[in-house]
Design a protein around this motif. Sequence first.
Motif, mmCIF file in Angstrom:
data_model
loop_
_atom_site.group_PDB
_atom_site.id
_atom_site.type_symbol
_atom_site.label_atom_id
_atom_site.label_comp_id
_atom_site.label_asym_id
_atom_site.label_seq_id
_atom_site.Cartn_x
_atom_site.Cartn_y
_atom_site.Cartn_z
ATOM 1 N N MET A 1 5.717 0.574 -13.750
ATOM 2 C CA MET A 1 5.903 -0.184 -13.493
ATOM 3 C C MET A 1 5.638 -0.991 -15.255
ATOM 4 S SD MET A 1 6.729 -3.738 -11.736
ATOM 5 C CE MET A 1 8.923 -3.794 -11.421
ATOM 6 N N ASP A 2 6.730 -0.900 -15.739
ATOM 7 C CA ASP A 2 6.570 -1.754 -17.505
ATOM 8 C C ASP A 2 5.313 -0.386 -17.591
ATOM 9 O OD1 ASP A 2 8.432 -3.225 -17.470
ATOM 10 O OD2 ASP A 2 7.390 -4.726 -16.710
ATOM 11 N N GLY A 3 4.654 0.818 -17.754
ATOM 12 C CA GLY A 3 3.854 1.564 -17.972
ATOM 13 C C GLY A 3 2.366 1.404 -17.223
ATOM 14 N N ILE A 4 2.663 0.628 -16.071
ATOM 15 C CA ILE A 4 1.289 -0.223 -15.589
ATOM 16 C C ILE A 4 1.272 1.050 -14.221
ATOM 17 C CG2 ILE A 4 -0.188 -1.610 -14.417
ATOM 18 C CD1 ILE A 4 1.008 -3.851 -16.457
ATOM 19 N N PRO A 5 0.430 2.056 -14.080
ATOM 20 C CA PRO A 5 0.164 2.206 -12.408
ATOM 21 C C PRO A 5 0.613 1.057 -11.911
ATOM 22 C CG PRO A 5 -1.507 3.060 -14.343
ATOM 23 C CD PRO A 5 -0.395 2.079 -14.977
ATOM 24 N N LYS A 6 1.439 1.086 -10.857
ATOM 25 C CA LYS A 6 1.015 1.095 -8.683
ATOM 26 C C LYS A 6 1.194 1.621 -7.650
ATOM 27 C CE LYS A 6 2.545 -2.799 -11.517
ATOM 28 N NZ LYS A 6 2.071 -3.657 -11.682
ATOM 29 N N ARG A 7 0.171 1.476 -7.306
ATOM 30 C CA ARG A 7 -0.180 2.353 -6.132
ATOM 31 C C ARG A 7 0.180 1.058 -4.972
ATOM 32 N NH1 ARG A 7 -5.776 4.900 -5.226
ATOM 33 N NH2 ARG A 7 -3.973 5.726 -3.236
ATOM 34 N N PHE A 8 0.742 1.743 -4.147
ATOM 35 C CA PHE A 8 1.658 0.397 -2.528
ATOM 36 C C PHE A 8 0.785 1.418 -1.504
ATOM 37 C CE2 PHE A 8 4.720 0.643 -6.510
ATOM 38 C CZ PHE A 8 4.249 -0.783 -5.926
ATOM 39 N N PHE A 9 0.459 0.734 -0.474
ATOM 40 C CA PHE A 9 -0.225 1.563 1.028
ATOM 41 C C PHE A 9 0.340 1.171 2.244
ATOM 42 C CE2 PHE A 9 -2.917 0.958 -2.557
ATOM 43 C CZ PHE A 9 -4.154 2.819 -2.180
ATOM 44 N N ASP A 10 0.565 1.456 3.132
ATOM 45 C CA ASP A 10 1.355 0.444 4.026
ATOM 46 C C ASP A 10 -0.144 0.415 5.488
ATOM 47 O OD1 ASP A 10 0.526 4.014 5.287
ATOM 48 O OD2 ASP A 10 2.248 3.634 5.713
ATOM 49 N N ARG A 11 0.424 0.007 6.428
ATOM 50 C CA ARG A 11 -1.202 -0.139 7.236
ATOM 51 C C ARG A 11 -1.822 1.108 7.351
ATOM 52 N NH1 ARG A 11 -3.611 -4.004 10.944
ATOM 53 N NH2 ARG A 11 -1.342 -5.344 10.341
ATOM 54 N N ALA A 12 -1.011 2.091 7.956
ATOM 55 C CA ALA A 12 -1.956 3.901 8.182
ATOM 56 C C ALA A 12 -2.511 3.968 6.956
ATOM 57 C CB ALA A 12 -1.216 4.674 8.337
ATOM 58 N N ALA A 13 -2.685 3.510 5.734
ATOM 59 C CA ALA A 13 -3.598 4.534 4.369
ATOM 60 C C ALA A 13 -4.134 3.658 4.235
ATOM 61 C CB ALA A 13 -2.144 4.680 3.476
#
Length: 59
Positions: A1-13
């Motif tokens: 997003m706007d050149g910045i890496p993002k990480r997304f996690f669900d509960r299992a992760a």
Amino acid sequence: MDGIPKRFFDRAAVERLFADGWQLQHLEEVRVLRYDEPKVAWEAVIRPAPFTPSSAAGS
């Protein structure tokens, strides 16, 4: 997003991330306000798992 890496996690992760060597005491999805925008984040209480001789065997 706007050149910045993002990480997304669900509960299992999140649970998999702390499965080895940690005790997950509390895990809750919370809504927070960051940079004047609502966000969803994970709030966790995590402790190191107690040492046992069998846990050292893999080292």
